[in-house]
Scaffold this motif. Structure first.
Motif, mmCIF file in Angstrom:
data_model
loop_
_atom_site.group_PDB
_atom_site.id
_atom_site.type_symbol
_atom_site.label_atom_id
_atom_site.label_comp_id
_atom_site.label_asym_id
_atom_site.label_seq_id
_atom_site.Cartn_x
_atom_site.Cartn_y
_atom_site.Cartn_z
ATOM 1 N N ALA A 48 0.827 -1.205 0.000
ATOM 2 C CA ALA A 48 0.000 0.000 0.000
ATOM 3 C C ALA A 48 0.863 1.258 0.000
ATOM 4 N N GLY A 49 1.922 1.272 0.815
ATOM 5 C CA GLY A 49 2.809 2.429 0.843
ATOM 6 C C GLY A 49 3.483 2.675 -0.500
ATOM 7 N N VAL A 50 3.946 1.594 -1.133
ATOM 8 C CA VAL A 50 4.598 1.735 -2.446
ATOM 9 C C VAL A 50 3.604 2.224 -3.493
ATOM 10 N N LEU A 51 2.384 1.695 -3.481
ATOM 11 C CA LEU A 51 1.386 2.097 -4.465
ATOM 12 C C LEU A 51 0.984 3.561 -4.289
ATOM 13 N N LEU A 52 0.793 3.990 -3.040
ATOM 14 C CA LEU A 52 0.421 5.388 -2.802
ATOM 15 C C LEU A 52 1.527 6.334 -3.264
ATOM 16 N N ALA A 53 2.754 6.034 -2.876
ATOM 17 C CA ALA A 53 3.864 6.894 -3.277
ATOM 18 C C ALA A 53 4.101 6.847 -4.787
ATOM 19 N N LEU A 80 3.829 14.045 2.089
ATOM 20 C CA LEU A 80 5.030 13.780 2.883
ATOM 21 C C LEU A 80 4.754 13.984 4.370
ATOM 22 N N LEU A 81 4.045 15.058 4.706
ATOM 23 C CA LEU A 81 3.745 15.336 6.109
ATOM 24 C C LEU A 81 2.841 14.267 6.711
ATOM 25 N N VAL A 82 1.819 13.855 5.970
ATOM 26 C CA VAL A 82 0.908 12.822 6.473
ATOM 27 C C VAL A 82 1.645 11.509 6.686
ATOM 28 N N SER A 83 2.557 11.162 5.793
ATOM 29 C CA SER A 83 3.313 9.915 5.931
ATOM 30 C C SER A 83 4.199 9.949 7.168
ATOM 31 N N LEU A 85 3.781 11.852 9.905
ATOM 32 C CA LEU A 85 2.931 11.832 11.091
ATOM 33 C C LEU A 85 2.341 10.445 11.334
ATOM 34 N N ALA A 86 1.992 9.752 10.244
ATOM 35 C CA ALA A 86 1.465 8.386 10.399
ATOM 36 C C ALA A 86 2.517 7.457 10.991
ATOM 37 N N SER A 87 3.774 7.650 10.615
ATOM 38 C CA SER A 87 4.832 6.810 11.182
ATOM 39 C C SER A 87 5.037 7.073 12.669
ATOM 40 N N ILE A 88 4.679 8.274 13.116
ATOM 41 C CA ILE A 88 4.852 8.610 14.533
ATOM 42 C C ILE A 88 3.719 8.039 15.380
ATOM 43 N N PHE A 89 2.487 8.141 14.889
ATOM 44 C CA PHE A 89 1.327 7.767 15.698
ATOM 45 C C PHE A 89 0.762 6.384 15.352
ATOM 46 N N TRP A 90 1.206 5.770 14.276
ATOM 47 C CA TRP A 90 0.697 4.456 13.870
ATOM 48 C C TRP A 90 1.863 3.480 13.921
ATOM 49 N N ARG A 91 2.003 2.824 15.034
ATOM 50 C CA ARG A 91 3.187 1.999 15.265
ATOM 51 C C ARG A 91 3.252 0.812 14.314
ATOM 52 N N ARG A 92 2.144 0.142 14.078
ATOM 53 C CA ARG A 92 2.159 -1.061 13.242
ATOM 54 C C ARG A 92 2.461 -0.734 11.785
ATOM 55 N N GLY A 93 2.110 0.453 11.370
ATOM 56 C CA GLY A 93 2.366 0.828 9.982
ATOM 57 C C GLY A 93 3.515 1.798 9.824
ATOM 58 N N ARG A 94 4.420 1.820 10.813
ATOM 59 C CA ARG A 94 5.501 2.804 10.803
ATOM 60 C C ARG A 94 6.411 2.646 9.593
ATOM 61 N N ILE A 95 6.859 1.436 9.329
ATOM 62 C CA ILE A 95 7.817 1.235 8.236
ATOM 63 C C ILE A 95 7.158 1.508 6.883
ATOM 64 N N ALA A 96 5.893 1.070 6.726
ATOM 65 C CA ALA A 96 5.191 1.340 5.472
ATOM 66 C C ALA A 96 5.001 2.842 5.262
ATOM 67 N N LEU A 98 6.906 5.255 6.507
ATOM 68 C CA LEU A 98 8.209 5.847 6.201
ATOM 69 C C LEU A 98 8.667 5.500 4.781
ATOM 70 N N LEU A 99 8.301 4.319 4.301
ATOM 71 C CA LEU A 99 8.602 3.978 2.912
ATOM 72 C C LEU A 99 7.869 4.920 1.965
ATOM 73 N N CYS A 100 6.599 5.177 2.270
ATOM 74 C CA CYS A 100 5.835 6.131 1.467
ATOM 75 C C CYS A 100 6.450 7.523 1.555
ATOM 76 N N ALA A 101 6.900 7.913 2.767
ATOM 77 C CA ALA A 101 7.523 9.225 2.934
ATOM 78 C C ALA A 101 8.822 9.334 2.145
ATOM 79 N N THR A 102 9.595 8.258 2.096
ATOM 80 C CA THR A 102 10.852 8.282 1.337
ATOM 81 C C THR A 102 10.596 8.498 -0.144
ATOM 82 N N LEU A 103 9.622 7.791 -0.682
ATOM 83 C CA LEU A 103 9.308 7.960 -2.105
ATOM 84 C C LEU A 103 8.682 9.320 -2.380
#
Length: 335
Positions: A48-53, A80-83, A85-96, A98-103
Motif C-alpha cells: 500500500a505504501g509503495v502504491l500510494l507513493a 510527505l507530512l501525512v506519511s 505523522l502516520a509513522s509517529i502515531f501508527w506503530r504497526r504501519g511505521r515502516i510502510a 516511512l517507505l511512502c515518505a521516502t518515495l
C-alpha cells in the motif's frame, strides 16, 4: 516445516529417545497462523505504501496542466507530512508510512527541480534525497528502508560518474587516476554503510546487520569495481592500478563473507562471481598477441571451465560447512 531440523532428525538412528521424536514433531508442525497473518498484514502495508507513493510520483511525472503550481506543491508536501505523522502515531504501519515518505520525498525534490529549474544535476537530486531520508532511516532500523536508501545513494553515485563516455573510457584512456580512486572509494563507503549502521545500538537492525541492504550495496559495489577495473585494464593508457585495487577489494569481500561477523553465503556468491570476471579479464589481457583467434579461444575456455569448477566446488563445500554448523547448533540445543 523447518528443513534443517527435519533433516537432522531423519539422520538419527531408529529407536532413539523421545527427544528425537519431539524434534521431528516440531520440524513437521504447521506454521503459526498468527505469524502468517502478521506477515501478510505487514506485506500488504508495504504494498500500500509503495502504491500510494508511486501514484503520487506518476502524477507528478504526468505534469498535469489543469492544476496550479501551488496546488501540486501543497499536495506533495501534504503527502510527505501525512506519511511522517502516520509513522509517529501508527506503530504497526511505521515502516510502510516511512517507505511512502521516502518515495514522496523523492517526488518533492523532482517536482521542485523540474518546476523552478534550479540548475542542479540529476545526481545532486538523488544525493539530497538520500541525505534527507537519513533523518528517519537511521532511527527506524528497517532493512526495507535501508534497501531503498542504498538504491537511491547508488543512483546518485552512478549519475555522478555516468557523464563519462564508456567507449572513450575503454579505448581512449579513460579518466584520471584520482577520479578512478575517488569512484572506487565512494562505492566502498556505500558497501560499508550497512556495517557501519550496525555498530551503533540505536541504529542497529534486530538481526545485527540489515542483510538485504548489505547484499544490495555489496552487489552494486562489486559490479562497479569489476567494470572499472576491467575498463582500466583494457584502456589505451594501460593503467593497472584500478584493476589491482579492485582485485584486492574483491578478495577482501570474499574473506569477510566467508568468516567473521559479515559471514553470508549470498554475499560470498556475489564475490565469487566478481572474482571470476576479474580472473577472466586478466586472462584475456595476458594472452599473447600472436596466439590467434583459435588459441585465444581455447585459453579462455580452459580458464573459464577451471574457474567455474573451482567456484562451484568451493561454494558447495562452504554450504556443507554451514549446514553442518547449523546441525551442531540444533543438536546442542536439544541436549
Amino acid at each position: 516445516m523447518d528443513r534443517t531440523l527435519y533433516e537432522w532428525a531423519a539422520r538419527q538412528p531408529q529407536g532413539s529417545d523421545a527427544r528425537i521424536a519431539q524434534l521431528h514433531a516440531v520440524a513437521t508442525a504447521p506454521g503459526d497462523a498468527r505469524a502468517l497473518a502478521r506477515n501478510m498484514h505487514r506485506g500488504l502495508l508495504f504494498v500500500a505504501g509503495v502504491l500510494l507513493a508511486s501514484g503520487l510520483i506518476f502524477w507528478i511525472a504526468a505534469n498535469w496542466q489543469e492544476q496550479t503550481r501551488m496546488f501540486k506543491l501543497c499536495l506533495i508536501e501534504g503527502a510527505l507530512l501525512v506519511s511522517v505523522l502516520a509513522s509517529i502515531f501508527w506503530r504497526r504501519g511505521r515502516i510502510a508510512a516511512l517507505l511512502c515518505a521516502t518515495l514522496a520525498l523523492g517526488g518533492l525534490l523532482a517536482f521542485v527541480g523540474q518546476t523552478y529549474q534550479t540548475g542542479a544535476d540529476a545526481w545532486q537530486l538523488f544525493a539530497a534525497w538520500a541525505g534527507l531520508a537519513l533523518i528517519w532511516a537511521l532511527p527506524a532500523r528497517s532493512d526495507v528502508l535501508w534497501t531503498v536508501w542504498i538504491a537511491v545513494a547508488a543512483a546518485a553515485i552512478g549519475m555522478w560518474w555516468g557523464r563519462f563516455n564508456a567507449w572513450e573510457m575503454l579505448f581512449s584512456g579513460g579518466r584520471a587516476a584520482t577520479q578512478q580512486l575517488l569512484f572506487i572509494g565512494m562505492w566502498l563507503l556505500l558497501a560499508l554503510v550497512p556495517t557501519l549502521v550496525s555498530l551503533a545500538a540505536w541504529t542497529r537492525h534486530r538481526q545485527g546487520v540489515a542483510w538485504w541492504s548489505h547484499r544490495l550495496a555489496l552487489a552494486l559495489a562489486l559490479c562497479a569495481w569489476t567494470t572499472l577495473g576491467v575498463s582500466g585494464l583494457f584502456s589505451r593508457t594501460d593503467s593497472p592500478l584500478a584493476f589491482a585495487l579492485c582485485g584486492l577489494l574483491i578478495a577482501a569481500t570474499l574473506a569477510l563473507s566467508y568468516k567473521g561477523r559479515l559471514q553470508d553465503f549470498a554475499s560470498l556468491c556475489l564475490g565469487a562471481l566478481a572474482a571470476n570476471a576479474w580472473i577472466m579479464a586478466l586472462t584475456v589481457r595476458a594472452i599473447p598477441s600472436g596466439s590467434g583467434d583459435v588459441g585465444a579461444f581455447l585459453i579462455c575456455t580452459v580458464v573459464g571451465i577451471g574457474c567455474l569448477a573451482a567456484t562451484v566446488s568451493g561454494l558447495l563445500a562452504v554450504q556443507r560447512g554451514l549446514r553442518a554448523r547449523a546441525d551442531g547448533v540444533s543438536a546442542g540445543g536439544m541436549q
